[in-house]
Structure formats: structure tokens, C-alpha cells
Enzyme design. Structure first.
Site, mmCIF file in Angstrom:
data_model
loop_
_atom_site.group_PDB
_atom_site.id
_atom_site.type_symbol
_atom_site.label_atom_id
_atom_site.label_comp_id
_atom_site.label_asym_id
_atom_site.label_seq_id
_atom_site.Cartn_x
_atom_site.Cartn_y
_atom_site.Cartn_z
ATOM 1 N N GLY A 48 -44.994 -12.643 30.665
ATOM 2 C CA GLY A 48 -45.651 -13.831 30.106
ATOM 3 C C GLY A 48 -44.720 -14.497 29.112
ATOM 4 O O GLY A 48 -43.706 -13.918 28.710
ATOM 5 N N SER A 106 -43.262 -16.458 25.642
ATOM 6 C CA SER A 106 -43.131 -16.026 24.252
ATOM 7 C C SER A 106 -44.434 -16.300 23.498
ATOM 8 O O SER A 106 -45.064 -17.340 23.685
ATOM 9 C CB SER A 106 -41.979 -16.814 23.610
ATOM 10 O OG SER A 106 -41.715 -16.310 22.325
ATOM 11 N N ALA A 143 -47.210 -14.802 23.981
ATOM 12 C CA ALA A 143 -48.404 -14.608 24.826
ATOM 13 C C ALA A 143 -49.146 -13.312 24.505
ATOM 14 O O ALA A 143 -50.300 -13.143 24.905
ATOM 15 C CB ALA A 143 -48.019 -14.640 26.301
ATOM 16 N N GLY A 144 -48.480 -12.381 23.811
ATOM 17 C CA GLY A 144 -49.161 -11.141 23.416
ATOM 18 C C GLY A 144 -48.595 -9.864 24.023
ATOM 19 O O GLY A 144 -49.184 -8.792 23.895
ATOM 20 N N LYS A 145 -47.420 -9.960 24.642
ATOM 21 C CA LYS A 145 -46.839 -8.789 25.309
ATOM 22 C C LYS A 145 -46.549 -7.656 24.319
ATOM 23 O O LYS A 145 -46.911 -6.514 24.553
ATOM 24 C CB LYS A 145 -45.524 -9.175 26.034
ATOM 25 C CG LYS A 145 -45.694 -10.304 27.035
ATOM 26 C CD LYS A 145 -44.371 -10.722 27.654
ATOM 27 C CE LYS A 145 -43.343 -11.259 26.669
ATOM 28 N NZ LYS A 145 -43.740 -12.490 25.962
ATOM 29 N N THR A 146 -45.872 -7.983 23.236
ATOM 30 C CA THR A 146 -45.506 -6.951 22.253
ATOM 31 C C THR A 146 -46.758 -6.347 21.624
ATOM 32 O O THR A 146 -46.904 -5.115 21.552
ATOM 33 C CB THR A 146 -44.575 -7.553 21.172
ATOM 34 O OG1 THR A 146 -43.348 -7.939 21.794
ATOM 35 C CG2 THR A 146 -44.279 -6.558 20.065
ATOM 36 N N SER A 189 -39.668 -11.715 31.410
ATOM 37 C CA SER A 189 -39.405 -11.546 32.850
ATOM 38 C C SER A 189 -39.894 -12.738 33.671
ATOM 39 O O SER A 189 -40.849 -12.625 34.432
ATOM 40 C CB SER A 189 -39.981 -10.233 33.393
ATOM 41 O OG SER A 189 -41.012 -9.693 32.631
HETATM 42 N N1 LIG Z 1 -55.783 -11.436 23.167
HETATM 43 C C1 LIG Z 1 -54.613 -11.352 22.538
HETATM 44 N N2 LIG Z 1 -53.662 -10.533 23.012
HETATM 45 C C2 LIG Z 1 -52.461 -10.445 22.387
HETATM 46 N N3 LIG Z 1 -52.106 -11.139 21.278
HETATM 47 C C3 LIG Z 1 -53.031 -11.980 20.768
HETATM 48 C C4 LIG Z 1 -54.299 -12.134 21.376
HETATM 49 N N4 LIG Z 1 -55.010 -13.021 20.654
HETATM 50 C C5 LIG Z 1 -54.214 -13.396 19.649
HETATM 51 N N5 LIG Z 1 -53.007 -12.787 19.698
HETATM 52 C C6 LIG Z 1 -51.896 -12.991 18.755
HETATM 53 O O1 LIG Z 1 -50.841 -13.628 19.461
HETATM 54 C C7 LIG Z 1 -49.575 -13.164 18.979
HETATM 55 C C8 LIG Z 1 -48.776 -12.588 20.135
HETATM 56 O O2 LIG Z 1 -47.478 -12.261 19.687
HETATM 57 P P1 LIG Z 1 -46.548 -11.206 20.438
HETATM 58 O O3 LIG Z 1 -47.355 -10.009 20.829
HETATM 59 O O4 LIG Z 1 -45.359 -10.975 19.564
HETATM 60 O O5 LIG Z 1 -46.157 -12.022 21.742
HETATM 61 P P2 LIG Z 1 -44.941 -11.804 22.764
HETATM 62 O O6 LIG Z 1 -44.440 -10.418 22.613
HETATM 63 O O7 LIG Z 1 -45.565 -12.066 24.108
HETATM 64 O O8 LIG Z 1 -43.917 -12.843 22.421
HETATM 65 C C9 LIG Z 1 -49.869 -12.144 17.895
HETATM 66 O O9 LIG Z 1 -49.820 -12.766 16.630
HETATM 67 C C10 LIG Z 1 -51.299 -11.694 18.216
HETATM 68 O O10 LIG Z 1 -51.998 -11.269 17.064
HETATM 69 MG MG LIG Z 2 -42.506 -9.717 22.189
#
Ligand SMILES: Nc1ncnc2c1ncn2[C@@H]1O[C@H](COP(=O)(O)OP(=O)(O)O)[C@@H](O)[C@H]1O
Ligand SMILES: [Mg+2]
Length: 176
Positions: A9, A11, A13-16, A83
Site C-alpha cells: 500500500g 506511504s 496507509a498503515g503498513k508499519t 511494493s
Molecule cells: N486503520 C488503520 N490502520 C493503520 N494505520 C492507521 C489506521 N487508521 C489510522 N492510522 C494511522 O495512519 C498512520 C499510518 O502510518 P504508517 O503505519 O507509518 O504507514 P506506512 O507504513 O504504510 O507508511 C499512523 O499514524 C496510524 O496511526
Molecule cells: Mg512504513
């Protein structure tokens, strides 16, 4: 049962976030598990790996091969990486499925919400033209056609998304 679960997904999006929660949940269940976050891997490999299509695909395949090796040795692999390229993700699916289940988790989120979150401030820089090859702004993200799991992270809470994953793993007898 061993498996690879792959968070894809854009940047923010919530992956980490979701992969870390899942990692902790599996550790609490005494599972052998490794978490490969694209950003961590990139910080180790340094500037040797770029953001052009070739580098991105190589990075995805590299994470897939690592997952295959981990799984082969009885260790669950969780990958969290943008990815963006479908063909590379499908390559990994084929490789890992030779031995173990492959679960693609599409972290789906509308672009305006991603830009509001902008965890690393990178969307802003991309919009200002200060970053090239930024996924979703000036670089492609190829949506998964048939992911095992789709999480609408803009509509559902973190807790809901995590429970959805846990339930999927239970329903498929991957955890008890
Ligand atoms: N349902 C959800 N799942 C994951 N993250 C969420 C969700 N709702 C809100 N968020 C917020 O969105 C952000 C996602 O960041 P991050 O996990 O670092 O994304 P990525 O690794 O995809 O770039 C975080 O601040 C998280 O708290
Ligand atoms: Mg990340």
C-alpha cells in the site's frame, strides 16, 4: 504453520503500524516471526537501492526471497513495504507458495487521507516537486487484483484492521 504475510500500500496507509501490532500479537502467541519493514531494509542497504522501477522491483524480489528462506526454516515472515509493482508481488506469491501460504494484505486508503496523515512529510515534498518517484504522486502504485485481505484503513480503526487479520489467520488455521 508457517506463512508470509505481505502488507502492500502507499506511504502512510498503515503498513508499519499494522505489521508491528501483528508482530507483537504473534510473539505473544510464542510464534517464531520476523518483521521486514521496507524502510528498515533500505536504511541498511543505504543508497545502493533507489526508487526507480528496476530498484523497486529488485527490492520487492529481495524481500520475497528473504521471506522464502525464513519460511523454509520455520519462521513466519511479515513484510511491510509499499511494493508498488504487481508483477514482482506475483513473483513472490509463486515462489513462497511452493512451500507455504502467501497472504497479501492491501492497505487501502484514499489519497486525500494519506496526504493528511503524511507521517513522514513526504507527500508535501512530492507535491512541491522536491521528491521524484514518489508513489501515488509521480510514480505508479499498481493495485492488487486479488489480495487475500483488503483493509480500508481510512474507514476502519487500527484495532478493527488487526482483528480482521487475526480472524483471517484463525479461519485459515494458520494460528489458533
Ligand atoms: N486503520 C488503520 N490502520 C493503520 N494505520 C492507521 C489506521 N487508521 C489510522 N492510522 C494511522 O495512519 C498512520 C499510518 O502510518 P504508517 O503505519 O507509518 O504507514 P506506512 O507504513 O504504510 O507508511 C499512523 O499514524 C496510524 O496511526
Ligand atoms: Mg512504513
Amino acid at each position: 504453520m508457517c506463512f508470509t504475510i505481505w502488507f502492500t500500500g502507499m506511504s502512510s496507509a498503515g503498513k508499519t503500524t499494522l505489521s508491528q501490532i501483528l508482530y507483537n500479537g504473534l510473539k505473544e502467541r510464542n510464534k517464531k516471526v520476523e518483521l521486514l519493514d521496507g524502510d528498515d531494509i533500505r536504511s541498511i542497504l543505504g543508497k545502493k537501492i533507489g526508487y526507480d522501477k528496476y530498484s523497486r522491483e529488485a527490492n520487492i524480489l529481495y524481500l520475497g526471497l528473504l521471506s522464502y528462506f525464513l519460511n523454509r526454516n520455520g519462521i513466519i515472515s511479515i513484510v511491510a513495504a509499499i511494493s508498488p509493482y504487481k508483477e514482482a508481488r506475483e513473483n513472490n506469491r509463486k515462489l513462497i507458495r511452493k512451500l507455504n501460504p502467501f497472504i497479501e494484505v492491501y492497505c487501502k486508503c484514499e489519497l486525500d487521507i494519506l496526504e493528511q496523515r503524511d507521517i513522514k512529510g513526504l507527500y508535501k515534498l512530492a507535491r512541491e516537486g522536491k521528491i521524484k518517484n514518489f508513489t501515488g504522486i509521480n510514480d505508479p502504485y499498481e493495485n492488487p487484483d486479488n489480495p487475500e485481505i483488503i483493509l480500508n484503513t481510512d474507514l476502519n480503526s487500527i484495532e478493527y484492521c488487526n482483528m480482521f487479520i487475526i480472524n483471517y489467520l484463525k479461519d485459515n488455521n494458520l494460528i489458533s
